[in-house]
Design a protein around this motif. Structure first.
Motif, PDB file in Angstrom:
ATOM      1  N   LEU A  75       0.832  -1.207   0.000  1.00 15.19           N
ATOM      2  CA  LEU A  75       0.000   0.000   0.000  1.00 15.19           C
ATOM      3  C   LEU A  75       0.865   1.255   0.000  1.00 15.19           C
ATOM      4  O   LEU A  75       0.523   2.247  -0.657  1.00 15.19           O
ATOM      5  CB  LEU A  75      -0.936  -0.003   1.211  1.00 15.19           C
ATOM      6  CG  LEU A  75      -2.068  -1.010   1.157  1.00 15.19           C
ATOM      7  CD1 LEU A  75      -2.872  -0.982   2.459  1.00 15.19           C
ATOM      8  CD2 LEU A  75      -2.984  -0.747  -0.034  1.00 15.19           C
ATOM      9  N   ASN A  76       1.966   1.214   0.713  1.00 21.74           N
ATOM     10  CA  ASN A  76       2.908   2.339   0.725  1.00 21.74           C
ATOM     11  C   ASN A  76       3.324   2.721  -0.688  1.00 21.74           C
ATOM     12  O   ASN A  76       3.506   3.900  -1.016  1.00 21.74           O
ATOM     13  CB  ASN A  76       4.126   1.956   1.569  1.00 21.74           C
ATOM     14  CG  ASN A  76       5.214   2.986   1.549  1.00 21.74           C
ATOM     15  OD1 ASN A  76       6.091   2.963   0.687  1.00 21.74           O
ATOM     16  ND2 ASN A  76       5.191   3.905   2.505  1.00 21.74           N
ATOM     17  N   SER A  77       3.469   1.710  -1.550  1.00 24.06           N
ATOM     18  CA  SER A  77       3.846   1.952  -2.947  1.00 24.06           C
ATOM     19  C   SER A  77       2.656   2.372  -3.795  1.00 24.06           C
ATOM     20  O   SER A  77       2.739   3.308  -4.604  1.00 24.06           O
ATOM     21  CB  SER A  77       4.458   0.678  -3.544  1.00 24.06           C
ATOM     22  OG  SER A  77       5.663   0.337  -2.905  1.00 24.06           O
ATOM     23  N   ALA A  78       1.541   1.685  -3.621  1.00 29.71           N
ATOM     24  CA  ALA A  78       0.391   1.888  -4.515  1.00 29.71           C
ATOM     25  C   ALA A  78      -0.221   3.275  -4.401  1.00 29.71           C
ATOM     26  O   ALA A  78      -0.741   3.814  -5.388  1.00 29.71           O
ATOM     27  CB  ALA A  78      -0.668   0.826  -4.241  1.00 29.71           C
ATOM     28  N   VAL A  79      -0.158   3.883  -3.213  1.00 30.75           N
ATOM     29  CA  VAL A  79      -0.857   5.157  -3.026  1.00 30.75           C
ATOM     30  C   VAL A  79      -0.252   6.293  -3.829  1.00 30.75           C
ATOM     31  O   VAL A  79      -0.914   7.318  -4.054  1.00 30.75           O
ATOM     32  CB  VAL A  79      -0.929   5.548  -1.536  1.00 30.75           C
ATOM     33  CG1 VAL A  79      -1.797   4.568  -0.765  1.00 30.75           C
ATOM     34  CG2 VAL A  79       0.459   5.667  -0.916  1.00 30.75           C
TER      35      VAL A  79
ATOM     36  N   LEU B 239       8.843  -2.903  -6.087  1.00 26.97           N
ATOM     37  CA  LEU B 239       8.262  -1.805  -5.319  1.00 26.97           C
ATOM     38  C   LEU B 239       8.910  -0.485  -5.710  1.00 26.97           C
ATOM     39  O   LEU B 239      10.145  -0.397  -5.677  1.00 26.97           O
ATOM     40  CB  LEU B 239       8.470  -2.064  -3.817  1.00 26.97           C
ATOM     41  CG  LEU B 239       7.881  -3.380  -3.307  1.00 26.97           C
ATOM     42  CD1 LEU B 239       8.431  -3.723  -1.927  1.00 26.97           C
ATOM     43  CD2 LEU B 239       6.359  -3.314  -3.269  1.00 26.97           C
ATOM     44  N   PRO B 240       8.137   0.484  -6.118  1.00 25.88           N
ATOM     45  CA  PRO B 240       6.678   0.519  -6.143  1.00 25.88           C
ATOM     46  C   PRO B 240       6.030   0.015  -7.431  1.00 25.88           C
ATOM     47  O   PRO B 240       4.813   0.071  -7.568  1.00 25.88           O
ATOM     48  CB  PRO B 240       6.378   2.008  -5.974  1.00 25.88           C
ATOM     49  CG  PRO B 240       7.501   2.678  -6.725  1.00 25.88           C
ATOM     50  CD  PRO B 240       8.718   1.806  -6.449  1.00 25.88           C
ATOM     51  N   GLY B 241       6.833  -0.483  -8.384  1.00 22.25           N
ATOM     52  CA  GLY B 241       6.319  -0.718  -9.730  1.00 22.25           C
ATOM     53  C   GLY B 241       5.163  -1.696  -9.838  1.00 22.25           C
ATOM     54  O   GLY B 241       4.166  -1.420 -10.520  1.00 22.25           O
ATOM     55  N   ILE B 242       5.260  -2.862  -9.173  1.00 22.50           N
ATOM     56  CA  ILE B 242       4.203  -3.863  -9.301  1.00 22.50           C
ATOM     57  C   ILE B 242       2.883  -3.376  -8.693  1.00 22.50           C
ATOM     58  O   ILE B 242       1.828  -3.471  -9.342  1.00 22.50           O
ATOM     59  CB  ILE B 242       4.645  -5.215  -8.702  1.00 22.50           C
ATOM     60  CG1 ILE B 242       5.838  -5.790  -9.482  1.00 22.50           C
ATOM     61  CG2 ILE B 242       3.474  -6.194  -8.699  1.00 22.50           C
ATOM     62  CD1 ILE B 242       5.538  -6.176 -10.914  1.00 22.50           C
ATOM     63  N   PRO B 243       2.863  -2.862  -7.463  1.00 22.56           N
ATOM     64  CA  PRO B 243       1.604  -2.312  -6.952  1.00 22.56           C
ATOM     65  C   PRO B 243       1.017  -1.217  -7.837  1.00 22.56           C
ATOM     66  O   PRO B 243      -0.204  -1.138  -8.012  1.00 22.56           O
ATOM     67  CB  PRO B 243       1.995  -1.771  -5.573  1.00 22.56           C
ATOM     68  CG  PRO B 243       3.131  -2.633  -5.154  1.00 22.56           C
ATOM     69  CD  PRO B 243       3.912  -2.875  -6.416  1.00 22.56           C
ATOM     70  N   LEU B 244       1.887  -0.367  -8.413  1.00 26.69           N
ATOM     71  CA  LEU B 244       1.390   0.654  -9.339  1.00 26.69           C
ATOM     72  C   LEU B 244       0.742   0.027 -10.563  1.00 26.69           C
ATOM     73  O   LEU B 244      -0.326   0.466 -11.004  1.00 26.69           O
ATOM     74  CB  LEU B 244       2.541   1.563  -9.791  1.00 26.69           C
ATOM     75  CG  LEU B 244       2.921   2.737  -8.907  1.00 26.69           C
ATOM     76  CD1 LEU B 244       4.082   3.495  -9.542  1.00 26.69           C
ATOM     77  CD2 LEU B 244       1.736   3.672  -8.704  1.00 26.69           C
TER      78      LEU B 244
ATOM     79  N   ILE C  16      -0.644  -2.850 -10.807  1.00 24.04           N
ATOM     80  CA  ILE C  16      -1.908  -3.481 -10.432  1.00 24.04           C
ATOM     81  C   ILE C  16      -3.008  -2.441 -10.245  1.00 24.04           C
ATOM     82  O   ILE C  16      -4.122  -2.592 -10.758  1.00 24.04           O
ATOM     83  CB  ILE C  16      -1.729  -4.314  -9.147  1.00 24.04           C
ATOM     84  CG1 ILE C  16      -0.758  -5.476  -9.396  1.00 24.04           C
ATOM     85  CG2 ILE C  16      -3.070  -4.845  -8.653  1.00 24.04           C
ATOM     86  CD1 ILE C  16      -0.341  -6.212  -8.134  1.00 24.04           C
ATOM     87  N   ALA C  17      -2.684  -1.378  -9.522  1.00 23.92           N
ATOM     88  CA  ALA C  17      -3.680  -0.343  -9.234  1.00 23.92           C
ATOM     89  C   ALA C  17      -4.027   0.492 -10.463  1.00 23.92           C
ATOM     90  O   ALA C  17      -5.165   0.964 -10.596  1.00 23.92           O
ATOM     91  CB  ALA C  17      -3.167   0.570  -8.121  1.00 23.92           C
ATOM     92  N   ARG C  18      -3.045   0.655 -11.371  1.00 29.78           N
ATOM     93  CA  ARG C  18      -3.223   1.540 -12.519  1.00 29.78           C
ATOM     94  C   ARG C  18      -2.799   0.847 -13.815  1.00 29.78           C
ATOM     95  O   ARG C  18      -1.735   1.130 -14.376  1.00 29.78           O
ATOM     96  CB  ARG C  18      -2.399   2.810 -12.309  1.00 29.78           C
ATOM     97  CG  ARG C  18      -2.894   3.723 -11.204  1.00 29.78           C
ATOM     98  CD  ARG C  18      -4.115   4.519 -11.644  1.00 29.78           C
ATOM     99  NE  ARG C  18      -3.791   5.287 -12.825  1.00 29.78           N
ATOM    100  CZ  ARG C  18      -3.183   6.487 -12.813  1.00 29.78           C
ATOM    101  NH1 ARG C  18      -2.831   7.028 -11.657  1.00 29.78           N
ATOM    102  NH2 ARG C  18      -2.939   7.134 -13.927  1.00 29.78           N
ATOM    103  N   PRO C  19      -3.620  -0.060 -14.329  1.00 30.44           N
ATOM    104  CA  PRO C  19      -3.265  -0.751 -15.576  1.00 30.44           C
ATOM    105  C   PRO C  19      -3.210   0.162 -16.790  1.00 30.44           C
ATOM    106  O   PRO C  19      -2.748  -0.263 -17.853  1.00 30.44           O
ATOM    107  CB  PRO C  19      -4.360  -1.812 -15.717  1.00 30.44           C
ATOM    108  CG  PRO C  19      -5.489  -1.334 -14.870  1.00 30.44           C
ATOM    109  CD  PRO C  19      -4.875  -0.575 -13.744  1.00 30.44           C
ATOM    110  N   ASP C  20      -3.651   1.423 -16.641  1.00 31.40           N
ATOM    111  CA  ASP C  20      -3.573   2.377 -17.748  1.00 31.40           C
ATOM    112  C   ASP C  20      -2.147   2.860 -17.982  1.00 31.40           C
ATOM    113  O   ASP C  20      -1.840   3.399 -19.062  1.00 31.40           O
ATOM    114  CB  ASP C  20      -4.456   3.592 -17.462  1.00 31.40           C
ATOM    115  CG  ASP C  20      -4.017   4.350 -16.206  1.00 31.40           C
ATOM    116  OD1 ASP C  20      -3.407   5.419 -16.323  1.00 31.40           O
ATOM    117  OD2 ASP C  20      -4.281   3.842 -15.097  1.00 31.40           O
ATOM    118  N   LEU C  21      -1.253   2.672 -17.026  1.00 36.32           N
ATOM    119  CA  LEU C  21       0.110   3.194 -17.130  1.00 36.32           C
ATOM    120  C   LEU C  21       0.946   2.376 -18.118  1.00 36.32           C
ATOM    121  O   LEU C  21       0.820   1.164 -18.196  1.00 36.32           O
ATOM    122  CB  LEU C  21       0.797   3.173 -15.770  1.00 36.32           C
ATOM    123  CG  LEU C  21       0.147   3.991 -14.656  1.00 36.32           C
ATOM    124  CD1 LEU C  21       0.877   3.761 -13.340  1.00 36.32           C
ATOM    125  CD2 LEU C  21       0.113   5.475 -15.011  1.00 36.32           C
TER     126      LEU C  21
END
Length: 225
Positions: A51-55, A75-80, A82-87
């Motif tokens: 979560l520290n990464s995804a936010v 980290l933070p790439g994988i959480p990002l 997952i949360a933002r597949p548009d990137l």
């Protein structure tokens, strides 16, 4: 009282929450034995790492081109991702065994992510990734080095997003001149995820000078003469 951790994670990842759980499970199963995380981190992966990464996703424009420098465990790439597949996201990592890990995770979670072995300061890497909108980095290096390595990967006006700890203000003050020499402008400290994390993620933001690429081009032309 903070909402249960699962509820907060679901708020961050939405429909992609199952992939975040799968990533956490992979880290629990393989992270320590493969030297990706320390043994003490297993019980606090959600709050302290995932979560520290995804936010920091709240800082990134829709569909932007992102490079995660020194991605390591993801980290933070994988959480990002997952949360933002548009990137349009590239995970940049110099160590072969970590590149193998990142590739395995990307395949297992079916993420549309590029994995590249290399260092941000390498000419071939800069040629390939130059013009990115955002560069992220977590626990990679002090700002003085991070600016020299990462700012050249950005388009003019692009944004360096460096995840830092409680001493971020002191580090920024110490390295402010080095950041400026590297082509960084408007450096500042912000916090992300205050509505999700008990301890929000501290981030240093640095923009690449709009005139940086013009000066770089001038220097290259002088060297070619």
């Amino acid at each position: 009282m903070a909402a249960p951790l699962e509820d907060r994670a679901q708020r961050v990842f939405g429909d992609h929450y199952p992939k975040a759980v799968a990533f956490r499970d992979l880290l629990v199963e393989h992270g320590v034995e493969r030297g990706l995380i320390g043994p003490r981190e297993v019980d606090r992966l959600w709050e302290r790492h995932i979560l520290n990464s995804a936010v920091i996703a709240e800082l990134l424009p829709q569909g932007c081109r992102v490079v995660d420098v020194g991605s390591g465990a993801g980290l933070p790439g994988i959480p990002l991702a997952i949360a933002r597949p548009d990137l349009d996201l590239t995970l940049l990592e110099p160590m072969a065994r970590r590149v193998t890990w990142l590739s395995e995770v990307v395949e297992a979670l079916e993420l549309e992510v590029h994995v590249l072995r290399g260092r941000a300061e390498e000419v071939a890497v800069r040629d390939r990734l130059a013009g990115s909108d955002v560069v992220t980095a977590r626990a990679v290096a002090p700002l003085e080095r991070l600016s020299r390595w990462c700012l050249p990967l950005l388009r003019p006006g692009g944004l360096l997003v460096a995840l830092k700890g409680e001493s971020a203000e002191e580090e920024l003050e110490r390295d402010a001149e080095a950041v400026r020499r590297a082509g960084g402008v408007r450096p500042r400290v912000t916090a992300c995820g205050g509505d999700v994390l008990e301890l929000p993620t501290t981030v240093v933001l640095v923009e690449r000078d709009e005139q940086a690429s013009r000066r770089d081009g001038t220097r290259r032309r002088r060297k070619d003469r």
